[in-house]
Scaffold this motif. Structure first.
Motif, short mmCIF file in Angstrom:
data_model
loop_
_atom_site.label_atom_id
_atom_site.label_comp_id
_atom_site.label_asym_id
_atom_site.label_seq_id
_atom_site.Cartn_x
_atom_site.Cartn_y
_atom_site.Cartn_z
N SER A 53 0.85 -1.19 0.00
CA SER A 53 0.00 0.00 0.00
C SER A 53 0.88 1.24 0.00
O SER A 53 1.66 1.43 0.93
CB SER A 53 -0.91 0.02 1.23
OG SER A 53 -1.71 -1.13 1.29
N GLY A 54 0.76 2.05 -1.02
CA GLY A 54 1.60 3.23 -1.08
C GLY A 54 0.99 4.32 -1.94
O GLY A 54 -0.22 4.35 -2.18
N VAL A 55 1.84 5.21 -2.43
CA VAL A 55 1.35 6.34 -3.21
C VAL A 55 0.83 5.90 -4.58
O VAL A 55 0.26 6.72 -5.30
CB VAL A 55 2.45 7.41 -3.40
CG1 VAL A 55 2.83 8.03 -2.08
CG2 VAL A 55 3.67 6.82 -4.10
N LEU A 57 -3.66 2.17 6.85
CA LEU A 57 -4.76 3.03 7.30
C LEU A 57 -4.91 4.24 6.39
O LEU A 57 -6.04 4.65 6.06
CB LEU A 57 -4.50 3.48 8.74
CG LEU A 57 -5.54 4.42 9.36
CD1 LEU A 57 -6.90 3.75 9.41
CD2 LEU A 57 -5.10 4.85 10.76
N ALA A 58 -3.80 4.82 5.97
CA ALA A 58 -3.86 5.98 5.09
C ALA A 58 -4.56 5.65 3.78
O ALA A 58 -5.38 6.44 3.28
CB ALA A 58 -2.45 6.51 4.83
N VAL A 64 -6.81 3.37 3.24
CA VAL A 64 -8.23 3.18 3.52
C VAL A 64 -8.92 4.53 3.68
O VAL A 64 -10.01 4.77 3.16
CB VAL A 64 -8.43 2.31 4.78
CG1 VAL A 64 -9.91 2.27 5.17
CG2 VAL A 64 -7.90 0.91 4.55
N ILE A 65 -8.27 5.45 4.42
CA ILE A 65 -8.85 6.77 4.64
C ILE A 65 -9.01 7.52 3.33
O ILE A 65 -10.06 8.15 3.06
CB ILE A 65 -7.98 7.59 5.62
CG1 ILE A 65 -8.05 6.98 7.03
CG2 ILE A 65 -8.42 9.05 5.66
CD1 ILE A 65 -7.11 7.64 8.02
N ILE A 66 -7.98 7.47 2.48
CA ILE A 66 -8.05 8.17 1.19
C ILE A 66 -9.16 7.59 0.33
O ILE A 66 -9.95 8.34 -0.28
CB ILE A 66 -6.69 8.07 0.46
CG1 ILE A 66 -5.63 8.88 1.21
CG2 ILE A 66 -6.81 8.57 -0.97
CD1 ILE A 66 -4.22 8.69 0.68
N LEU A 67 -9.27 6.27 0.27
CA LEU A 67 -10.30 5.62 -0.53
C LEU A 67 -11.70 6.00 -0.03
O LEU A 67 -12.58 6.36 -0.83
CB LEU A 67 -10.11 4.10 -0.51
CG LEU A 67 -11.14 3.27 -1.28
CD1 LEU A 67 -11.16 3.66 -2.74
CD2 LEU A 67 -10.85 1.78 -1.13
N THR A 96 -4.25 13.58 4.40
CA THR A 96 -3.74 12.22 4.63
C THR A 96 -2.65 11.88 3.62
O THR A 96 -1.62 11.29 3.97
CB THR A 96 -4.88 11.19 4.54
OG1 THR A 96 -5.90 11.51 5.49
CG2 THR A 96 -4.36 9.78 4.83
N ALA A 97 -2.88 12.28 2.37
CA ALA A 97 -1.89 12.03 1.33
C ALA A 97 -0.62 12.84 1.56
O ALA A 97 0.47 12.43 1.12
CB ALA A 97 -2.48 12.37 -0.04
#
Length: 426
Positions: free
Chosen positions: A51-53, A190-191, A193-196, A304-305
């Motif tokens: 999971s990344g950018v 977590l990041a 998931v939050i962005i999605l 978050t990003a």
């Protein structure tokens, strides 16, 4: 996957300095690491690695290739999942293998180790540079009027924020103990998931909607799409560390990879479809740049990003610092020399980010030239050499040959397309 997860396992191996203790369990047929990581912990670490950018640019990848390019996302996921299994097989053949460079050395000697290290370092370097571009673009989107004037010279736009962010990041690169940052960077799952969730909320309830139809296929954009898909699954240098860390690696590691690749592929595909339906062919290389900055859900996604790359940058460049310091062993313990190397490295990424401020094209170049090499070509070639299966024609050799052919095509055409796009935007 994002490539930005390569650094932490490398740091772990540097800190350990020796292979973990393994025990042979009576009546069993596999090695178990004493007090090793459980199945669920390794799954979390694997998800964190993948999971990344890449999730930021996946809608742009789908827009580049069209709806049918989603098939290529799944092909890429299956191919890189299989090459992950090949890495496990290489380590089963030789229990002395503990890291990705070890696999290169076992297959092709010192030149193989050097090739692996070079590919990994270049990938980390360009991903760190991409962090600065990402930060600059998104901060400029939030604060478009910010600029710095020195005499008659004005620095504005994303360039201003690239310099500011680099100055904020620089003290973290000077640190010798990165344990705190490593815990912060572990928030990658977590990041994502939050962005999605935030982008989904923006599309559903903030007036954006999911009305864009898109195109079925765009042949000219297929190399870019494939390159960015490959960038999402570039965590293979992490896998040997995850494998050696497991308590019951012989029986469970394949299931760990399966769970991680399934969940990440669902996440990537969901983001790609949602982003493409929201903004269509006009979606930018970072989907956060398309979001309405006045909406709360958009701000959550954008901030978050922004937070994660700041905490991860030092982890990205530390393995590179280690390689450079090893070139000058007589100065290895000099604090001033270490600070100079780290500062020069940050400065060089700033120069590259200012010279090539094209996030999508740069990540496409990383995916085509480096991610494909590290996650597709090297695992296949090393396994063929270590196992010796290339000496006899069979289904496994045919499958691996097909994956190598696909990888070479993506590397050649993806790199060519990415370089042309960078030159065109320049």
């Amino acid at each position: 996957m994002a490539a930005e997860r390569l650094a932490q396992p490398l740091l772990d191996e540097q800190r350990l300095g020796h292979p973990p203790r393994l025990e042979k369990v009576e009546g069993g047929d596999g090695f178990y690491r004493k007090e090793g990581a459980s199945f669920f912990k390794t799954c979390f670490n694997g998800l964190n690695a993948l999971s990344g950018v890449g999730i930021m640019s996946i809608p742009y990848a789908l827009a580049s290739g069209g709806w049918l390019s989603l098939i290529l996302l799944f092909v890429t996921a299956m191919s890189t999942f299989y090459t992950g299994l090949l890495i496990r097989k290489c380590m089963d053949i030789d229990p002395n293998i503990r890291s990705y460079p070890d696999i290169g050395e076992r297959a092709f000697g010192s030149k193989g180790r050097m090739l692996v290290v070079i590919v990994m370092c270049f990938e980390l370097y360009l991903v760190a540079t991409g962090f600065l571009i990402l930060e600059g673009d998104n901060l400029h989107n939030l604060f478009p009027k910010m600029e710095l004037q020195i005499a008659d010279f004005v620095i504005g736009g994303g360039q201003f924020f690239v310099i500011i962010v680099s100055l904020i990041i620089l003290p973290t690169v000077w640190l010798d103990n990165l344990s705190l940052l490593s815990y912060i960077s572990a928030s990658g799952v977590l990041a994502s998931v939050i962005i999605l969730c935030s982008i989904t909320w923006t599309g559903a309830f903030e007036g954006v909607g999911f009305h864009q139809k898109g195109t079925l296929i765009n042949w000219s954009g297929i190399p870019t799409a494939l390159s960015l898909y490959a960038f999402c699954y570039c965590s293979h240098p992490v896998f040997p560390t995850l494998y050696t860390s497991m308590k019951n690696k012989k029986h469970q590691f394949s299931n760990v990879l399966l769970v991680c690749f399934l969940l990440c592929t669902v996440s990537y595909a969901s983001m790609a479809v949602l982003g493409y339906m929201m903004f269509g062919a006009d979606v930018q290389s970072q989907i956060t740049l398309d979001l309405p900055v006045t909406k709360l859900s958009s701000k959550v996604a954008i901030y978050t990003a922004l937070v994660n790359p700041v905490s991860k940058y030092a982890l990205m460049v530390t393995p590179i610092v280690g390689v450079v310091e090893n070139w000058f062993p007589s100065y290895h313990k000099s604090k001033a020399f270490n600070l100079l190397i780290r500062t020069a490295l940050v400065a060089s990424t700033v120069v590259v980010a200012l010279a090539v401020p094209f996030f999508g094209s740069l990540m496409s170049l990383v995916g085509a030239s480096l991610s494909v090499t590290a996650s597709v070509l090297l695992p296949c070639l090393c396994y063929l050499k270590i196992s010796g299966v290339y000496r006899r024609l069979g289904c496994e050799v045919v499958l691996i040959s097909g994956i190598i052919t696909l990888g070479v095509l993506v590397a050649v055409f993806g790199t060519y397309t990415s370089v042309l796009e960078i030159v065109r935007q320049w």
